[in-house]
Enzyme design. Structure first.
Site, PDB file in Angstrom:
ATOM      1  N   TYR A  47       0.840  -1.210   0.000  1.00  0.00           N
ATOM      2  CA  TYR A  47       0.000   0.000   0.000  1.00  0.00           C
ATOM      3  C   TYR A  47       0.870   1.253   0.000  1.00  0.00           C
ATOM      4  O   TYR A  47       0.652   2.181  -0.776  1.00  0.00           O
ATOM      5  CB  TYR A  47      -0.892  -0.047   1.244  1.00  0.00           C
ATOM      6  CG  TYR A  47      -1.750   1.174   1.490  1.00  0.00           C
ATOM      7  CD1 TYR A  47      -2.977   1.335   0.858  1.00  0.00           C
ATOM      8  CD2 TYR A  47      -1.348   2.164   2.395  1.00  0.00           C
ATOM      9  CE1 TYR A  47      -3.778   2.445   1.110  1.00  0.00           C
ATOM     10  CE2 TYR A  47      -2.142   3.269   2.651  1.00  0.00           C
ATOM     11  CZ  TYR A  47      -3.352   3.410   2.010  1.00  0.00           C
ATOM     12  OH  TYR A  47      -4.137   4.510   2.259  1.00  0.00           O
TER      13      TYR A  47
HETATM   14  N1  LIG Z   1      -9.029   7.174   6.010  1.00  0.00           N
HETATM   15  C1  LIG Z   1      -7.765   7.531   6.151  1.00  0.00           C
HETATM   16  O1  LIG Z   1      -7.287   7.757   7.264  1.00  0.00           O
HETATM   17  C2  LIG Z   1      -6.866   7.699   4.936  1.00  0.00           C
HETATM   18  C3  LIG Z   1      -5.563   8.118   5.177  1.00  0.00           C
HETATM   19  C4  LIG Z   1      -4.711   8.305   4.098  1.00  0.00           C
HETATM   20  C5  LIG Z   1      -5.161   8.057   2.803  1.00  0.00           C
HETATM   21  N2  LIG Z   1      -6.439   7.652   2.596  1.00  0.00           N
HETATM   22  C6  LIG Z   1      -6.828   7.428   1.200  1.00  0.00           C
HETATM   23  O2  LIG Z   1      -8.077   8.029   0.944  1.00  0.00           O
HETATM   24  C7  LIG Z   1      -8.826   7.216   0.039  1.00  0.00           C
HETATM   25  C8  LIG Z   1     -10.138   6.819   0.674  1.00  0.00           C
HETATM   26  O3  LIG Z   1      -9.846   6.122   1.865  1.00  0.00           O
HETATM   27  P1  LIG Z   1     -10.985   5.617   2.845  1.00  0.00           P
HETATM   28  O4  LIG Z   1     -10.393   5.635   4.200  1.00  0.00           O
HETATM   29  O5  LIG Z   1     -12.258   6.332   2.586  1.00  0.00           O
HETATM   30  O6  LIG Z   1     -11.107   4.094   2.378  1.00  0.00           O
HETATM   31  P2  LIG Z   1     -12.275   3.058   2.676  1.00  0.00           P
HETATM   32  O7  LIG Z   1     -11.639   1.723   2.702  1.00  0.00           O
HETATM   33  O8  LIG Z   1     -13.065   3.491   3.849  1.00  0.00           O
HETATM   34  O9  LIG Z   1     -13.187   3.203   1.379  1.00  0.00           O
HETATM   35  C9  LIG Z   1     -12.694   2.836   0.127  1.00  0.00           C
HETATM   36  C10 LIG Z   1     -13.860   2.673  -0.828  1.00  0.00           C
HETATM   37  O10 LIG Z   1     -13.332   2.076  -2.027  1.00  0.00           O
HETATM   38  C11 LIG Z   1     -14.099   0.916  -2.323  1.00  0.00           C
HETATM   39  N3  LIG Z   1     -13.253  -0.078  -2.968  1.00  0.00           N
HETATM   40  C12 LIG Z   1     -12.273  -0.832  -2.399  1.00  0.00           C
HETATM   41  N4  LIG Z   1     -11.754  -1.673  -3.315  1.00  0.00           N
HETATM   42  C13 LIG Z   1     -12.419  -1.440  -4.473  1.00  0.00           C
HETATM   43  C14 LIG Z   1     -12.346  -1.995  -5.766  1.00  0.00           C
HETATM   44  N5  LIG Z   1     -11.484  -2.981  -6.041  1.00  0.00           N
HETATM   45  N6  LIG Z   1     -13.170  -1.520  -6.720  1.00  0.00           N
HETATM   46  C15 LIG Z   1     -14.052  -0.539  -6.455  1.00  0.00           C
HETATM   47  N7  LIG Z   1     -14.181   0.030  -5.241  1.00  0.00           N
HETATM   48  C16 LIG Z   1     -13.375  -0.428  -4.259  1.00  0.00           C
HETATM   49  C17 LIG Z   1     -14.627   0.420  -1.002  1.00  0.00           C
HETATM   50  O11 LIG Z   1     -15.776  -0.410  -1.169  1.00  0.00           O
HETATM   51  C18 LIG Z   1     -14.928   1.720  -0.282  1.00  0.00           C
HETATM   52  O12 LIG Z   1     -16.214   2.209  -0.584  1.00  0.00           O
HETATM   53  C19 LIG Z   1      -7.946   6.021  -0.305  1.00  0.00           C
HETATM   54  O13 LIG Z   1      -7.245   6.286  -1.490  1.00  0.00           O
HETATM   55  C20 LIG Z   1      -7.004   5.943   0.882  1.00  0.00           C
HETATM   56  O14 LIG Z   1      -5.792   5.327   0.548  1.00  0.00           O
HETATM   57  C21 LIG Z   1      -7.299   7.454   3.635  1.00  0.00           C
END
Ligand SMILES: NC(=O)c1ccc[n+]([C@@H]2O[C@H](COP(=O)([O-])OP(=O)(O)OC[C@H]3O[C@@H](n4cnc5c(N)ncnc54)[C@H](O)[C@@H]3O)[C@@H](O)[C@H]2O)c1
Length: 259
Positions: free
Chosen positions: A166
């Site tokens: 990741y």
């Molecule tokens: N939440 C955090 O603290 C955080 C921190 C740093 C970066 N991010 C980044 O922000 C973005 C969103 O993160 P989040 O925390 O909302 O993630 P999350 O896991 O809560 O949500 C991700 C969404 O993507 C969907 N998804 C996963 N795999 C998939 C696939 N193969 N095809 C289609 N949809 C798919 C999931 O069903 C979900 O709705 C991501 O790119 C993550 O890396 C989040």
């Protein structure tokens, strides 16, 4: 005391734009879809989670904002992703805002990683960013403008374990952002990377954030407050709007000032 959070910006340039969001059914993506629709954008989004996607569409329609188009698509399936982008463009016109958001941050130990897992996690954490950008670029070129927003992660900047694939992918997203900004800038297309800190999505709260983690967050951030998806969405809106029209190739950190 006045509620300062009710005074956030609206962006007239987002009205009527077609915004496509991957992973838009839950977490940060859900907030991006919701807020873009709230700005009057025509939003299309894809996700694996059908029930959450449908409930979001219903929520947006209920409050009177433009009805988004949702399809169940696995972003690891590049032809299916490109077909969803093309179908949405047939309906709403060319995508002029692309938010590459879908990701999978499930933990994996170094010793357990094999080639199959490596390829699968790269497919979900960086590969689709490139192919979605490639798919929207001709339409943006014709429209004369476009904003592509890639989601990176603070994890590529701090010492974290159990997430090697990741983190490698998220570091790559920053490089991809920089080169795509250079490749596509001549067509008026901007490409930026938003780097969230630790954001309190339902998944984070359920799986990883307890009292000890909360204390850790307060210690590590210059601003001792929890961050929520809406805090990141406001950065995404600004980058999507013409207000940021000469900003490209950059990373934009929303992390409360993590040490
Ligand atoms: N939440 C955090 O603290 C955080 C921190 C740093 C970066 N991010 C980044 O922000 C973005 C969103 O993160 P989040 O925390 O909302 O993630 P999350 O896991 O809560 O949500 C991700 C969404 O993507 C969907 N998804 C996963 N795999 C998939 C696939 N193969 N095809 C289609 N949809 C798919 C999931 O069903 C979900 O709705 C991501 O790119 C993550 O890396 C989040």
């Amino acid at each position: 005391m006045t509620d300062r959070t009710s005074a956030f910006a609206t962006y007239p340039s987002l009205e009527g734009q077609h915004a496509f969001v991957s992973g838009g059914a839950s977490g940060l993506g859900r907030e991006f879809v919701s807020q873009l629709a709230g700005q009057g954008s025509r939003v299309s989004f894809v996700d694996l989670d059908e029930a959450s996607g449908r409930s979001l569409v219903a929520e947006i329609v209920e409050r009177g904002d433009p009805e988004p188009v949702f399809s169940v698509v696995d972003v690891r399936n590049v032809p299916a992703l490109v077909a969803a982008i093309d179908d949405a463009a047939d309906r709403f016109g060319p995508v002029t805002v692309l938010v590459n958001n879908a990701a999978n941050d499930s933990r994996h130990a170094v010793a357990e990683v094999d080639v199959e897992l490596w390829d699968e996690r790269m497919a979900v954490n960086i590969r689709h960013h490139f192919f979605a950008a490639q798919a929207v670029a001709p339409g943006m070129r014709k429209a004369g403008h476009g904003s592509i927003i890639n989601l990176g992660s603070i994890s590529a900047h701090i010492d974290l374990t159990d997430l090697p694939i990741y983190i490698a992918a998220k570091a790559g997203v920053e490089g991809l952002t920089r080169t795509l900004a250079r490749e596509l800038g001549g067509d008026g297309i901007r490409v930026n990377c938003v780097i969230p800190g630790w954001i309190m999505t339902q998944r984070q709260l359920t799986m990883w954030v307890g009292d000890a983690e909360r204390e850790h967050i307060y210690r590590m951030q210059a601003l001792p407050e929890l961050l929520y998806p809406a805090d990141v969405a406001r950065m995404v809106l600004w980058l999507a709007a013409e207000d940021s029209r000469l900003c490209t190739g950059q990373t934009w950190v929303v992390d409360g000032g993590w040490e």
